[in-house]
Design a protein around this motif. Structure first.
Motif, PDB file in Angstrom:
ATOM      1  N   ASP A  93       0.820  -1.146   0.019  1.00  0.00           N
ATOM      2  CA  ASP A  93      -0.127  -0.027  -0.024  1.00  0.00           C
ATOM      3  C   ASP A  93       0.775   1.203   0.077  1.00  0.00           C
ATOM      4  OD1 ASP A  93      -2.437  -1.532  -0.010  1.00  0.00           O
ATOM      5  OD2 ASP A  93      -2.335  -1.463   2.256  1.00  0.00           O
ATOM      6  N   GLY A  94       2.223   1.057   0.040  1.00  0.00           N
ATOM      7  CA  GLY A  94       3.170   2.340  -0.187  1.00  0.00           C
ATOM      8  C   GLY A  94       3.577   2.822   1.119  1.00  0.00           C
ATOM      9  N   HIS A  95       3.315   2.108   2.134  1.00  0.00           N
ATOM     10  CA  HIS A  95       3.835   2.448   3.550  1.00  0.00           C
ATOM     11  C   HIS A  95       5.073   1.969   3.803  1.00  0.00           C
ATOM     12  CE1 HIS A  95      -0.288   3.990   4.822  1.00  0.00           C
ATOM     13  NE2 HIS A  95      -0.591   3.154   3.892  1.00  0.00           N
ATOM     14  N   VAL A  96       6.126   2.752   4.409  1.00  0.00           N
ATOM     15  CA  VAL A  96       7.303   2.191   4.732  1.00  0.00           C
ATOM     16  C   VAL A  96       7.312   1.835   6.196  1.00  0.00           C
ATOM     17  CG1 VAL A  96       9.842   2.566   5.045  1.00  0.00           C
ATOM     18  CG2 VAL A  96       8.689   3.453   3.125  1.00  0.00           C
ATOM     19  N   THR A  97       7.247   0.578   6.590  1.00  0.00           N
ATOM     20  CA  THR A  97       7.083   0.234   7.974  1.00  0.00           C
ATOM     21  C   THR A  97       8.343  -0.484   8.275  1.00  0.00           C
ATOM     22  OG1 THR A  97       6.059  -2.011   7.543  1.00  0.00           O
ATOM     23  CG2 THR A  97       4.961  -0.008   7.896  1.00  0.00           C
ATOM     24  N   LEU A  98       8.865  -0.061   9.726  1.00  0.00           N
ATOM     25  CA  LEU A  98      10.185  -0.777  10.224  1.00  0.00           C
ATOM     26  C   LEU A  98       9.982  -1.352  11.286  1.00  0.00           C
ATOM     27  CD1 LEU A  98      12.261   2.598   9.588  1.00  0.00           C
ATOM     28  CD2 LEU A  98      11.739   0.725   7.986  1.00  0.00           C
ATOM     29  N   ASP A  99      11.063  -2.624  11.659  1.00  0.00           N
ATOM     30  CA  ASP A  99      10.856  -3.339  12.794  1.00  0.00           C
ATOM     31  C   ASP A  99      12.310  -3.381  13.240  1.00  0.00           C
ATOM     32  OD1 ASP A  99       8.089  -4.255  11.899  1.00  0.00           O
ATOM     33  OD2 ASP A  99       9.127  -5.634  10.516  1.00  0.00           O
ATOM     34  N   PHE A 151      12.142  12.023  18.899  1.00  0.00           N
ATOM     35  CA  PHE A 151      12.559  12.038  17.462  1.00  0.00           C
ATOM     36  C   PHE A 151      11.672  12.659  16.654  1.00  0.00           C
ATOM     37  CE2 PHE A 151      14.927   8.634  19.670  1.00  0.00           C
ATOM     38  CZ  PHE A 151      15.631   8.211  19.063  1.00  0.00           C
ATOM     39  N   LYS A 152      12.234  12.847  15.398  1.00  0.00           N
ATOM     40  CA  LYS A 152      11.487  13.533  14.231  1.00  0.00           C
ATOM     41  C   LYS A 152      10.655  12.580  13.519  1.00  0.00           C
ATOM     42  CE  LYS A 152      12.632  16.194   9.980  1.00  0.00           C
ATOM     43  NZ  LYS A 152      13.609  16.790   9.141  1.00  0.00           N
ATOM     44  N   ARG A 153       9.542  13.055  13.267  1.00  0.00           N
ATOM     45  CA  ARG A 153       8.576  12.312  12.224  1.00  0.00           C
ATOM     46  C   ARG A 153       8.751  12.703  10.957  1.00  0.00           C
ATOM     47  NH1 ARG A 153       2.946  10.416  13.184  1.00  0.00           N
ATOM     48  NH2 ARG A 153       1.803  10.230  11.277  1.00  0.00           N
ATOM     49  N   GLU A 154       9.032  11.856   9.988  1.00  0.00           N
ATOM     50  CA  GLU A 154       9.633  12.030   8.604  1.00  0.00           C
ATOM     51  C   GLU A 154       8.942  11.312   7.464  1.00  0.00           C
ATOM     52  OE1 GLU A 154      13.729  12.193   7.924  1.00  0.00           O
ATOM     53  OE2 GLU A 154      13.900  11.359   9.880  1.00  0.00           O
ATOM     54  N   LYS A 155       9.006  11.623   6.351  1.00  0.00           N
ATOM     55  CA  LYS A 155       8.464  10.888   5.327  1.00  0.00           C
ATOM     56  C   LYS A 155       9.626   9.856   5.112  1.00  0.00           C
ATOM     57  CE  LYS A 155       6.739  10.656   0.487  1.00  0.00           C
ATOM     58  NZ  LYS A 155       6.235  11.478  -0.418  1.00  0.00           N
ATOM     59  N   SER A 160      13.256   6.478  -5.021  1.00  0.00           N
ATOM     60  CA  SER A 160      13.835   5.512  -5.683  1.00  0.00           C
ATOM     61  C   SER A 160      12.994   4.313  -5.180  1.00  0.00           C
ATOM     62  CB  SER A 160      15.336   5.110  -5.124  1.00  0.00           C
ATOM     63  OG  SER A 160      15.480   5.088  -3.748  1.00  0.00           O
ATOM     64  N   SER A 161      12.708   4.289  -4.016  1.00  0.00           N
ATOM     65  CA  SER A 161      11.751   3.348  -3.488  1.00  0.00           C
ATOM     66  C   SER A 161       9.968   3.332  -4.015  1.00  0.00           C
ATOM     67  CB  SER A 161      11.544   3.383  -1.756  1.00  0.00           C
ATOM     68  OG  SER A 161      12.834   3.331  -1.308  1.00  0.00           O
ATOM     69  N   GLU A 162       9.818   4.547  -4.044  1.00  0.00           N
ATOM     70  CA  GLU A 162       8.577   4.890  -4.593  1.00  0.00           C
ATOM     71  C   GLU A 162       8.482   4.238  -6.045  1.00  0.00           C
ATOM     72  OE1 GLU A 162       5.192   8.294  -4.894  1.00  0.00           O
ATOM     73  OE2 GLU A 162       7.133   8.838  -4.440  1.00  0.00           O
ATOM     74  N   MET A 216       9.701  -7.503   4.511  1.00  0.00           N
ATOM     75  CA  MET A 216       9.758  -7.878   3.152  1.00  0.00           C
ATOM     76  C   MET A 216       8.891  -6.836   2.151  1.00  0.00           C
ATOM     77  SD  MET A 216       7.892 -11.737   3.053  1.00  0.00           S
ATOM     78  CE  MET A 216       8.954 -13.029   3.582  1.00  0.00           C
ATOM     79  N   ALA A 217       9.616  -6.376   1.018  1.00  0.00           N
ATOM     80  CA  ALA A 217       9.153  -5.513   0.174  1.00  0.00           C
ATOM     81  C   ALA A 217       7.636  -5.791  -0.181  1.00  0.00           C
ATOM     82  CB  ALA A 217      10.210  -5.316  -0.891  1.00  0.00           C
TER      83      ALA A 217
END
Length: 335
Positions: A93-99, A151-155, A160-162, A216-217
């Motif tokens: 869905d286009g969201h970068v989510t980190l773990d 911490f800074k909230r940022e896009k 390149s990923s998009e 996973m991408a």
């Protein structure tokens, strides 16, 4: 007559033979590399630079937990690394989510999962460990906590990923690619995933570990793999050693992989033998899946002996100690 005394004697003898047999197998599988402390090891080629950053802390007598946090922040910040941190590929869905997760020598641990808008999930995981009564925060709650901590909230979705995501959307097919971190210039529908897992022993002999990934991408929104899960993607027991995992997280979770590796080392297995046994659990349970995916384990014991084992060839790991700061070793594999 088969009496109780005879039964006890036979049981004891059997246990003794079993123990000897297991130790013989472990020694046969690998020649342990006993290094001088401190030492830091991590998954994949990008672990070399990460280790060197961690080494700056270790060589000064610093704590292992500080070293692993500093180390994995290097690939988290690397704009050319699309499998970890701020440059990670998005979900479908286009969201970068980190773990990420972190664990210290005292058994303390912290984790974040499916967190958006924060570039260094490992540092938030550490704050969860140190400033909350919890182990894991997820999603918007993790982001909210990070912002509260300054911490800074940022896009995070980079151009390149998009671009890769929009290319993937043309077919929207998911096909895992083995050892994606070692492949460059792949078509958009083949981008996949991976992780940096890091383990360190400081000059005081204390062990800590960290694990971080963008997952996973083009995964389903909300999917979380093994990397932020204590016992799956990472586990540390300061009396025994530590282990971390890389690859398709679902199979690591199903076998509680890193915890399994540490418990095998507790029983006397060498790090490599323990990693191999964890891989074999996957092969035995899911042989049809195991042939098509990559999973690798990396471990270190209290002595500073290390080892790794993977399903497929191509997995490597980095080692940094008093002897060498840029060692990259090809791990052994099943297939």
């Amino acid at each position: 007559m088969y009496n109780r005394r005879k039964f006890i004697k036979l049981s004891a003898a059997g246990a003794s033979v079993s123990l000897v047999s297991k130790n013989v197998v472990a020694k046969t599988l690998t020649a342990p590399q006993a290094g001088n402390l401190p030492i830091v090891i991590s998954t994949w080629g990008f672990g070399v630079q990460a280790n060197q950053e961690a080494w700056k802390t270790l060589v000064k007598g610093g704590r292992a937990v500080d070293a692993v946090e500093a180390g994995v922040k290097i690939p988290e910040a690397d704009l050319n690394n699309h499998t970890v941190g701020r440059s990670g590929y998005p979900d479908r869905d286009g969201h970068v989510t980190l773990d990420a997760c972190i664990m210290d020598d005292k058994g303390n641990c912290g984790s974040v999962a499916a967190m958006e808008y924060i570039a260094h999930p490992i540092s938030i995981a550490r704050l969860v460990m140190e400033k909350t009564p919890h182990v894991m925060l997820v999603g918007e709650g993790a982001t909210q906590f990070a912002v509260e901590q300054g911490f800074k909230r940022e896009k995070l979705l980079l151009p390149s990923s998009e671009k890769a995501w929009k290319e993937w959307l043309k077919k929207a097919e998911y096909k895992p690619v083995i050892n994606i971190e070692n492949k460059k210039g792949l078509p958009g529908n083949e981008y996949n995933h991976d992780t940096i897992g890091m383990l360190a022993i400081d000059a005081q002999g204390n062990i800590s570990g960290a694990c971080t990934t963008s997952g996973m991408a083009f995964k389903m929104h909300g999917r979380v793999g093994d990397s932020p899960i204590i016992g799956a993607g990472l586990y540390v027991d300061n009396e025994v050693g530590g282990a971390t995992a890389t690859g398709v997280g679902e199979e690591v979770i199903r076998n509680v992989g890193s915890f399994l590796v540490v418990e095998l080392m507790r029983q006397g297995y060498t790090p490599e033998a323990a990693c191999k046994e964890a891989v074999m659990r996957i092969v035995k349970k899911k042989p049809e899946i195991a042939k098509e995916i990559q999973v690798g384990f990396l471990a270190i014991n209290k002595k500073g002996e290390y080892g790794a084992f993977a399903l497929q060839k191509g997995f490597n790991f980095a080692v940094c100690n008093n002897t060498s700061q840029d060692l990259l070793i090809d791990g052994k594999c099943y297939y």
